[in-house]
Write an enzyme that holds these catalytic residues in place. Structure first.
Site, PDB file in Angstrom:
ATOM      1  N   HIS A  74     -10.444  84.452  93.895  1.00  0.00           N
ATOM      2  CA  HIS A  74      -9.355  84.952  94.651  1.00  0.00           C
ATOM      3  C   HIS A  74      -8.639  86.742  93.744  1.00  0.00           C
ATOM      4  O   HIS A  74      -8.540  87.339  94.176  1.00  0.00           O
ATOM      5  CB  HIS A  74      -7.313  84.273  94.582  1.00  0.00           C
ATOM      6  CG  HIS A  74      -6.190  84.423  95.013  1.00  0.00           C
ATOM      7  ND1 HIS A  74      -5.515  84.664  94.132  1.00  0.00           N
ATOM      8  CD2 HIS A  74      -5.902  85.294  95.984  1.00  0.00           C
ATOM      9  CE1 HIS A  74      -4.778  85.451  94.874  1.00  0.00           C
ATOM     10  NE2 HIS A  74      -4.938  85.720  95.772  1.00  0.00           N
ATOM     11  N   HIS A  97      -2.640  81.351  90.446  1.00  0.00           N
ATOM     12  CA  HIS A  97      -1.981  81.392  92.429  1.00  0.00           C
ATOM     13  C   HIS A  97      -2.029  79.777  92.569  1.00  0.00           C
ATOM     14  O   HIS A  97      -2.677  79.494  93.692  1.00  0.00           O
ATOM     15  CB  HIS A  97      -3.367  82.546  92.838  1.00  0.00           C
ATOM     16  CG  HIS A  97      -2.318  83.303  92.403  1.00  0.00           C
ATOM     17  ND1 HIS A  97      -3.455  84.733  91.719  1.00  0.00           N
ATOM     18  CD2 HIS A  97      -0.973  84.517  92.590  1.00  0.00           C
ATOM     19  CE1 HIS A  97      -2.352  85.169  91.576  1.00  0.00           C
ATOM     20  NE2 HIS A  97      -1.276  85.886  91.865  1.00  0.00           N
TER      21      HIS A  97
END
Length: 157
Positions: A74, A97
Site C-alpha cells: 500500500h 493502515h
C-alpha cells in the site's frame, strides 16, 4: 525444474537464465511456523514461513513453505514478522493502515487499503535448503524495468 542446469556459487546458485538463487533457510528451521527474515541480493526485506495448510505456490512437503516481501504494497510500511500466523496463514495488520494479507492465497489482501497482493518471492527446496530468488511482482516503490514496461500494452502509456 526439469532440465535446468544449476551451478553453485558460494551460498548462491545460478540457473541457465543467470538468475540468482540464495539459501534463505533450512526446512528444519521452519518447523515452528515462525517467519524467518532474509534479504534478497538487492537488499529487499523478505520472510519465509511454513504454514499449517497448503498454500498457492507453496513449496516443500505439502506445499506449505512460502516467502513474501515484508513491505506492505500500500505505502511501503514494514510488516512485523511477529504478525505472521501460521495457523490462519495471514500476516498483519500493517502498522500504518491495517492491511491484512492471506499468505495461503498468494498474499492476497483480506482487509485494509492495499490494492495489490503482497509481493511473493519465488522459492524452491533442494534437500533441506530453501532457496529464493526474485519477486514475481513489483514491490512498493519498485520502478518498472524496460522489460516490464514492454509487457504492458503501449509501454504503459
Amino acid at each position: 525444474m526439469g532440465g535446468v542446469s544449476v551451478a553453485m556459487v558460494g551460498g548462491c546458485t545460478a540457473d541457465a537464465e543467470g538468475s540468482q538463487w540464495i539459501a534463505v533457510a533450512r526446512t528444519d528451521e521452519l518447523e515452528g511456523g515462525e517467519a524467518v527474515p532474509f534479504e534478497l541480493p538487492d537488499g529487499s526485506a523478505c520472510f519465509v514461513v511454513r504454514l499449517n495448510d497448503t498454500a498457492e505456490h507453496g513449496v516443500g512437503p505439502q506445499s506449505r513453505i512460502v516467502a513474501f516481501s515484508s513491505v506492505c504494497p500500500h505505502m511501503g510500511c514494514p510488516l512485523g514478522l511477529d504478525g505472521v500466523d501460521a495457523a490462519t496463514g495471514c500476516i498483519g495488520p500493517c502498522g500504518c493502515h491495517q492491511s491484512l494479507f492471506d499468505l495461503r492465497r498468494d498474499g492476497g489482501m483480506v482487509y485494509g487499503r492495499a490494492a495489490s497482493n503482497l509481493p511473493r518471492i519465488e522459492l524452491r527446496v533442494e534437500g533441506e535448503q530453501v532457496l529464493a530468488r526474485a519477486p514475481v511482482r513489483l514491490a512498493y516503490g519498485e520502478a518498472l524495468s524496460e522489460d516490464t514496461a514492454l509487457s504492458v500494452p503501449n509501454g504503459g502509456a
